[in-house]
Every structure is written in C-alpha cells, then in structure tokens.
Write a protein that holds these residues in place. Sequence first.
Motif, short mmCIF file in Angstrom:
data_model
loop_
_atom_site.label_atom_id
_atom_site.label_comp_id
_atom_site.label_asym_id
_atom_site.label_seq_id
_atom_site.Cartn_x
_atom_site.Cartn_y
_atom_site.Cartn_z
N SER A 1 -40.14 -62.68 -9.92
CA SER A 1 -41.29 -62.11 -9.57
C SER A 1 -42.44 -63.13 -9.14
CB SER A 1 -41.87 -61.10 -10.44
OG SER A 1 -41.26 -59.86 -10.62
N VAL A 2 -43.39 -62.91 -8.57
CA VAL A 2 -44.30 -63.96 -8.08
C VAL A 2 -45.71 -63.59 -8.13
CG1 VAL A 2 -43.85 -63.44 -5.50
CG2 VAL A 2 -44.89 -65.84 -6.27
N HIS A 3 -46.64 -64.48 -8.51
CA HIS A 3 -48.05 -64.01 -8.36
C HIS A 3 -49.01 -65.32 -7.93
CE1 HIS A 3 -51.82 -62.72 -10.43
NE2 HIS A 3 -52.04 -63.89 -11.06
N VAL A 4 -50.04 -64.95 -7.34
CA VAL A 4 -51.15 -65.97 -7.18
C VAL A 4 -52.55 -65.33 -7.21
CG1 VAL A 4 -51.41 -65.75 -4.62
CG2 VAL A 4 -51.76 -67.91 -5.68
N ARG A 5 -53.58 -66.09 -7.68
CA ARG A 5 -54.85 -65.72 -7.65
C ARG A 5 -55.77 -66.48 -6.83
NH1 ARG A 5 -58.40 -63.16 -12.10
NH2 ARG A 5 -56.60 -62.75 -13.25
N LEU A 6 -56.85 -65.77 -6.04
CA LEU A 6 -57.66 -66.12 -5.23
C LEU A 6 -58.98 -66.02 -5.88
CD1 LEU A 6 -55.06 -66.07 -3.13
CD2 LEU A 6 -56.88 -65.88 -1.34
N ARG A 7 -59.73 -66.87 -6.08
CA ARG A 7 -60.92 -66.81 -6.75
C ARG A 7 -62.36 -66.38 -6.20
NH1 ARG A 7 -57.67 -69.86 -9.12
NH2 ARG A 7 -57.49 -70.08 -11.42
N GLY A 8 -62.98 -65.29 -6.67
CA GLY A 8 -64.39 -65.02 -6.01
C GLY A 8 -65.28 -65.70 -6.83
N ASP A 9 -66.63 -65.46 -6.46
CA ASP A 9 -67.80 -66.13 -7.52
C ASP A 9 -67.95 -65.31 -8.72
OD1 ASP A 9 -69.40 -63.98 -6.86
OD2 ASP A 9 -70.65 -64.87 -5.43
N GLY A 10 -67.30 -64.24 -9.14
CA GLY A 10 -67.37 -63.78 -10.38
C GLY A 10 -68.30 -62.80 -10.38
N THR A 11 -69.22 -62.52 -9.36
CA THR A 11 -70.51 -61.61 -9.41
C THR A 11 -70.02 -60.22 -9.38
OG1 THR A 11 -71.27 -61.87 -7.35
CG2 THR A 11 -71.80 -63.43 -8.99
N GLY A 12 -68.73 -59.87 -8.77
CA GLY A 12 -68.54 -58.62 -8.26
C GLY A 12 -67.66 -57.72 -9.20
N GLY A 13 -67.33 -58.17 -10.39
CA GLY A 13 -66.52 -57.42 -11.30
C GLY A 13 -65.06 -57.58 -11.50
N GLU A 14 -64.38 -56.66 -11.81
CA GLU A 14 -62.90 -57.00 -11.91
C GLU A 14 -62.20 -57.20 -10.71
OE1 GLU A 14 -61.10 -56.95 -15.00
OE2 GLU A 14 -63.06 -57.18 -15.75
N PRO A 15 -61.09 -57.94 -10.68
CA PRO A 15 -60.06 -58.29 -9.40
C PRO A 15 -59.63 -57.10 -8.68
CG PRO A 15 -59.35 -59.45 -11.38
CD PRO A 15 -60.31 -58.31 -11.86
N PHE A 16 -59.29 -57.49 -7.57
CA PHE A 16 -58.52 -56.72 -6.59
C PHE A 16 -57.17 -57.01 -6.52
CE2 PHE A 16 -57.56 -54.86 -2.33
CZ PHE A 16 -57.53 -53.69 -2.80
#
Length: 477
Positions: A76-91
């Motif tokens: 299985s494979v995973h990657v995370r793209l970051r937001g600025d952290g102001t919008g809440g939990e990830p999508f």
Amino acid sequence: MTPIAAPSSAIEGPAWAFATDALIDDLRALIQIPSVNPPTSEAPDGELQVANLIAGLLTDIGLEPEVIEPEPGRGSVHVRLRGDGTGGEPFLLLSHLDVVPAPPERWTHDPFAADIADGHVYGRGAVDMKAMVAMELGVIRLLAAEAHAAGLDPARDPIPGLTRDVLFTCTADEEAGGMAGAKWVAENRPEWVRAAGAVNECGGVSATIAGRRLYPIQVAEKGFAAYRIAVRGTWGHGSMPRDDNAAVLAAAVIERLAVPGPTRVTPVMARFLRQAAAVLPSEAGTILAALAGDDAGRADAALTAACDPMYARALRALLRDTLSPDVVHAGIKYNVIPGDALVEVDCRVLPGTTEPDMRRQIIERLGPDLAAVCDVELIVFGGPVEAPADGELFELLAATIREHDPDGIPLPVMAPFATDAKHTASVGTPTYGFSPLRLDPDERFLERLHGVDARVSIDGLRCGLPVLYDVVRRFCS
C-alpha cells in the motif's frame, strides 16, 4: 452534449494538458500490472508492484511517498500534501490498487494490456478502481505543480491556497476485505486515513435513465457476510442413486437460498427513490415513488417490466438483504455418489441487519430438513456503513457536479457492495463514493464491475479530473 465547465484552477495551459494526458498514461501503466487478489503464482507481488509504481510517479513530481508491506507482496502507498493548517482536519483521497481475477477467454481485449479502442481504455481495473487511482494521482500532480510554480517544495511546504492537508492513500486487499490493506492501515497507520472527509470509488458516475442524467453519490454501503455451508450426505455407488446424494442436497440448498427475500427500504434509499421519482418521467417516477412507499414489494415486481434490467437488478439488491450462492464443490468421480459438498454464499446486508440476523435468515431458508444436514460457518463479516447525506462535504460534491454538468442531477444513494469505507469509518472518517465520470448514455457501466471487457471512457476521465480537482480545492481552501 452540455459543455463541461473548466476547473477553478490556477493551473492553465501546458500543466493542465500534461495532467490530463498523464492521467491516461498512468491508468494504462496501472492496468498493465496484474495486481490480482488473491495473488497468483504468476503475479505473487502485483499489489506491491503497483504500490511501487505509484510511489515512483509521486517521487517524480517531488513528493516523498511511503510504501508499506504488511504481508509479503501486499503493498500500500501513501503521501501527504500540506496545507497551512488553518482549515481543520485533512481531506482523504482513498483508493485500492488490487483487482479481481480476469480469465481472458471471453474478453475481446487482453485484460492486462490496457488497450485503447473506440475511445476507451480496456482492462481489469479500468472500472474497479484504477481509473479513480489515476484521477486521484492527477489531482496530486496538479497540486504539486502549483507548488513548483510558486517556487515551493511540495514535499515540505504548504501547497498555495490549501488550508487543509490532502492525504492520498491507495491500499491493497480491498477485494478480499482489506485485512492486509485498509484495515491494517486503520489499525497501524491511522494518520493515513483519519480525515474530516474522504472520497472513494463507485459514486458520481452518470447514469442516463428515461432521458435524465443522474449522478448517484454513494453515502452508504451494504455490509457483507460470506458463509461456507458444509452439506453432509452419504457416499455410494453411482449406479444406485439415493436421495441423500450430497450434490443433490447442495442443489436444494442453492435453490432455496437463491430466492429473493422481502423488501426493506432504508432511509437513504427512501430519499434516493423520492428524489429520483421527482425528476424522472411519469412511468419511471411512479414506480420509484411506489418503491419508497408502503407497498414496496408490489412495486418491486413491476421493476423488471418497466426498467432496464441492469438498473432493476441494482435496485432490487438495494431493497433487501441478498444471498448469492457463488461457489459449489462436490464429487470426486463420475460413478461415486458424493457424501460431502460445500456451498459458499455471498450475503450483502442492509443497515440494521447484523451477522446473527443473516445467519438466522440462512437457517430459516434452508428449512428443518436441510438445516439438519448442513453446518453453516462464517468466513468473514463486514458491517454496513453510512455517511451524512447532507452537510458541507456532500453539498460540495453535489454542487460541483451541477456546476460542471448543468443538466446533471446528483442524488444520495447506497451501494449494493462493500468498500474500504468500512475501515475509514473505524477511525471516524466519513467516506463518500465519488469517482466522477460522465458516460455515454448507452454505456453498461454496472455490468462491467467484475465483468468481462471492463473499460472506461477517455472523455469521461477528462471530464472527471477537473470535477475531482475542484472538490479537493474547494473543501481544502
């Protein structure tokens, strides 16, 4: 044809054109690896090969993916793209990389060649669900391009304009319950799948019914229960037939289990039926309204005469618990009466039906005579799951469909099968079936699920990518 709206994207010109072309290339490369589940001697590590392929594609655009292998060959494979952290939990962009077997004898194209013909990509996984994997990769590719265009590192810096992180998680073993895939991830890497919301397979695909283009969005799915029924007969000589021939008893088991059970309309399906009835012409609308009412059984009987058999079959499955005897083993030689037989049954359960409830249904259907010579063993069970059919994410999915296809009619629906949403539910992530495709009205999409000549429209993919991109952008901005 109504034109498809352009995506609400800062990406224009060459970058967008590259993403849409890469989508087709990625899909073909994914299909060409036979990630069959269960693994075969010819391809014992197909899932790991696909996970490594995806990881390579993500690395090529400057990201740092992680591949895990809980069991040999099951990647299985995973990657995370970051937001600025102001919008809440990830999508979460969720998908699976395994496929069911594809015996090639009745296919018109090699199931793992990824041929392009008549405007479609053919191959096992084109429908379930490597097309969605490729679209999700397309979204990730576009977001990473936006970071590069701003002089940022997409592996470490926030993507311009994103307030939430975006997770991409593609797992093994969905076709066998997810024990070596999404279930393992939820238990051992919960941060890969814990999010404010997720999109997954098998919703948002257009279905043209009575001249109306509907887009069912999956907000619920039935659970599953697989049983192995051991049938006890008496061994003997084939020249002297006997009533307790285990093969004959197994045939009676199959006959009784295959009869459709009573209807039960869940709240999600009642809402779907009422909303569909309101937008369809009179005959079809009348039948659907009746299905949602107090006499669903009578309306169910009218489905076959009035509806396309493909859609009638799906609706019938969504209005009851279903039992499908799919595997039978009996006999060792033509002149030996078998004393033992096995029947394996695939049951799909509505919300509100428990595993003990399903077992009781089987015993009741068998009746005292057959139940006395049968042992019923549970193989695996996964419960039904539901996500809210209203609220921010569902409304965004529906609104984005309407924006890109003004004639489209989004509706909440339940899926007759199970997905990895049952595992994301365990960590509190509401998951929607939303792999947006606008298909030709004559396309037999449902019949291609696990069927021969699975294929996906290239035009449908090119329409779907901007829809999915806009959903991610808007939910995460």
